[in-house]
Design a protein around this motif. Sequence first.
Motif, PDB file in Angstrom:
ATOM      1  N   TYR A 314      33.410  52.213  44.921  1.00  0.00           N
ATOM      2  CA  TYR A 314      33.205  50.982  44.152  1.00  0.00           C
ATOM      3  C   TYR A 314      31.754  50.968  43.692  1.00  0.00           C
ATOM      4  CZ  TYR A 314      33.029  46.047  42.870  1.00  0.00           C
ATOM      5  OH  TYR A 314      32.877  44.879  42.164  1.00  0.00           O
ATOM      6  N   ILE A 337      35.935  52.312  40.945  1.00  0.00           N
ATOM      7  CA  ILE A 337      36.256  50.918  40.624  1.00  0.00           C
ATOM      8  C   ILE A 337      34.957  50.193  40.306  1.00  0.00           C
ATOM      9  CG2 ILE A 337      37.302  48.768  41.455  1.00  0.00           C
ATOM     10  CD1 ILE A 337      38.841  50.445  43.520  1.00  0.00           C
ATOM     11  N   TYR A 358      38.992  52.217  37.241  1.00  0.00           N
ATOM     12  CA  TYR A 358      39.649  50.943  36.942  1.00  0.00           C
ATOM     13  C   TYR A 358      38.619  49.821  37.054  1.00  0.00           C
ATOM     14  CZ  TYR A 358      44.144  53.280  37.060  1.00  0.00           C
ATOM     15  OH  TYR A 358      45.195  54.114  36.771  1.00  0.00           O
ATOM     16  N   SER A 359      38.724  48.877  36.152  1.00  0.00           N
ATOM     17  CA  SER A 359      37.859  47.705  36.178  1.00  0.00           C
ATOM     18  C   SER A 359      38.649  46.509  36.703  1.00  0.00           C
ATOM     19  CB  SER A 359      37.331  47.411  34.770  1.00  0.00           C
ATOM     20  OG  SER A 359      36.597  46.210  34.754  1.00  0.00           O
ATOM     21  N   ILE A 360      37.990  45.706  37.539  1.00  0.00           N
ATOM     22  CA  ILE A 360      38.654  44.506  38.085  1.00  0.00           C
ATOM     23  C   ILE A 360      37.839  43.266  37.739  1.00  0.00           C
ATOM     24  CG2 ILE A 360      39.898  45.698  39.913  1.00  0.00           C
ATOM     25  CD1 ILE A 360      36.836  43.835  40.929  1.00  0.00           C
ATOM     26  N   LYS A 361      38.542  42.140  37.579  1.00  0.00           N
ATOM     27  CA  LYS A 361      37.883  40.882  37.208  1.00  0.00           C
ATOM     28  C   LYS A 361      37.777  39.901  38.365  1.00  0.00           C
ATOM     29  CE  LYS A 361      39.405  40.939  32.346  1.00  0.00           C
ATOM     30  NZ  LYS A 361      40.376  42.056  32.434  1.00  0.00           N
ATOM     31  N   TYR A 363      39.325  38.978  42.801  1.00  0.00           N
ATOM     32  CA  TYR A 363      39.834  39.511  44.060  1.00  0.00           C
ATOM     33  C   TYR A 363      41.287  39.959  43.954  1.00  0.00           C
ATOM     34  CZ  TYR A 363      41.403  39.906  48.852  1.00  0.00           C
ATOM     35  OH  TYR A 363      41.950  40.399  50.017  1.00  0.00           O
ATOM     36  N   GLU A 365      42.920  41.187  41.464  1.00  0.00           N
ATOM     37  CA  GLU A 365      43.028  42.495  40.806  1.00  0.00           C
ATOM     38  C   GLU A 365      42.563  43.615  41.731  1.00  0.00           C
ATOM     39  OE1 GLU A 365      41.279  42.758  36.970  1.00  0.00           O
ATOM     40  OE2 GLU A 365      42.627  41.280  36.065  1.00  0.00           O
ATOM     41  N   LEU A 366      41.487  43.355  42.485  1.00  0.00           N
ATOM     42  CA  LEU A 366      41.011  44.364  43.428  1.00  0.00           C
ATOM     43  C   LEU A 366      42.049  44.615  44.517  1.00  0.00           C
ATOM     44  CD1 LEU A 366      38.716  46.201  44.480  1.00  0.00           C
ATOM     45  CD2 LEU A 366      37.912  44.241  45.817  1.00  0.00           C
ATOM     46  N   THR A 368      45.332  44.177  44.428  1.00  0.00           N
ATOM     47  CA  THR A 368      46.492  44.893  43.890  1.00  0.00           C
ATOM     48  C   THR A 368      46.191  46.382  43.746  1.00  0.00           C
ATOM     49  OG1 THR A 368      47.226  42.928  42.686  1.00  0.00           O
ATOM     50  CG2 THR A 368      48.065  45.057  41.922  1.00  0.00           C
ATOM     51  N   LEU A 369      45.000  46.687  43.238  1.00  0.00           N
ATOM     52  CA  LEU A 369      44.614  48.072  43.013  1.00  0.00           C
ATOM     53  C   LEU A 369      44.440  48.821  44.338  1.00  0.00           C
ATOM     54  CD1 LEU A 369      43.796  50.215  40.910  1.00  0.00           C
ATOM     55  CD2 LEU A 369      41.456  49.349  41.052  1.00  0.00           C
TER      56      LEU A 369
END
Length: 407
Positions: A314, A337, A358-361, A363, A365-366, A368-369
């Motif tokens: 990350y 990430i 992968y980009s997350i916006k 918690y 999204e993080l 799930t990934l």
Amino acid sequence: MLYNLAIVIYDFIVHLAAPFSRKPRKMMKGHWVVYKLLRQQVEKGEQYIWFHAASLGEFEQGRPLIEMIREKYPNYKILLTFFSPSGYEVRKHYRGADIVCYLPFDKPRNVKKFLDIANPCMAFFINYEFWKNYLDELHKRRIPVYSVSSIFRREQIFFKWYGGTYRNVLKDFDHLFVQNEASKRYLSKIGISRVTVVGDTRFDRVLQIREEAKELPLVEKFKGNNSFTFVAGSSWGPDEDLFLEYFNNHPEMKLIIAPHVIDENHLVEIIGKLKRPYVRYTRADERNVLKADCLIIDCFGLLSSIYRYGEIAYIGGGFGVGIHNTLEAAVYGIPVIFGPKYQKFMEAVQLLEAKGAYSIKDYDELKTLLDRFLTDEAFLRETGTNAGYYVTSNAGATEKIMHMINF
């Protein structure tokens, strides 16, 4: 005149701030001795190649070129200058250069004095470095000057109706080695044609770093044989809020966190958010590291070697001004990430396109990934392979530049 006035004002502000702030104070001390240092260290009769880097990141970008010239043309001497204390203070003892010093402010008098003493046979400005008076004087003296790993965007001043003066600065370069085709197109529209797309020398640098990665026995012992390890590099508070919550609820995962800021207050904040056993690297030993689920890196200089111990990386900064170095992690062939503010970083955009990042916006999204990475080994492996291939397939910019320089 406006440019010179701006430089004078900036110089005045730095002098004004020096008594109250460490960074300006270090800069001023370095500027006071730069001419004396040059007179003492410049050897008459030797040919100096001058490299200028604003700070540490730009230096690392130019480092492969410095070291390849050093290896292939040992008769040349290397002069390395920095603008920022954060670059100079870290690399002032860099053995790849014969002289390392600050670059005096870009005033006409300073410029002539600097070039009279250093008298370089050629100059390389790394990335986004366009000091008008230096470039004008180098051009007048017919000293070849090159821009390395530069990148140009439509919103930059060179392409505005009022950017004529800055456009003229670009004509001082004998050649611009740019990162992408878009840069070349923008430059072509304003009449700059001595341009070659070579890519980014940072790819060459991270491959060097991977080859030179340190063995870290305590980190290896912490990881163990089969643990799934999540490495968070250059993290900030908003990043930590997300991945620490996930880590606290997933005992099957270990965490190595190397925060961007390692002052005591920030370390205490991180520790306050942890609900699982931890140890700080500077206080770790062979016993307590085995009892910890989280290893906090509370010192500098290890992160680029630590990524090798992770299954996932990350990269912090994506919830602030922008993400930090993604390539240092991707080079190890692991998924990357980061947060939502990545658009200004071409390598991040391309890593996403290559499905190596992968980009997350938030918690959710993080979560799930990471849930998928933990349960889908094929997805984890494929993403990591994509990340590693992206780096290796974009290497070679240094060699391309070397082929086009007349030594």
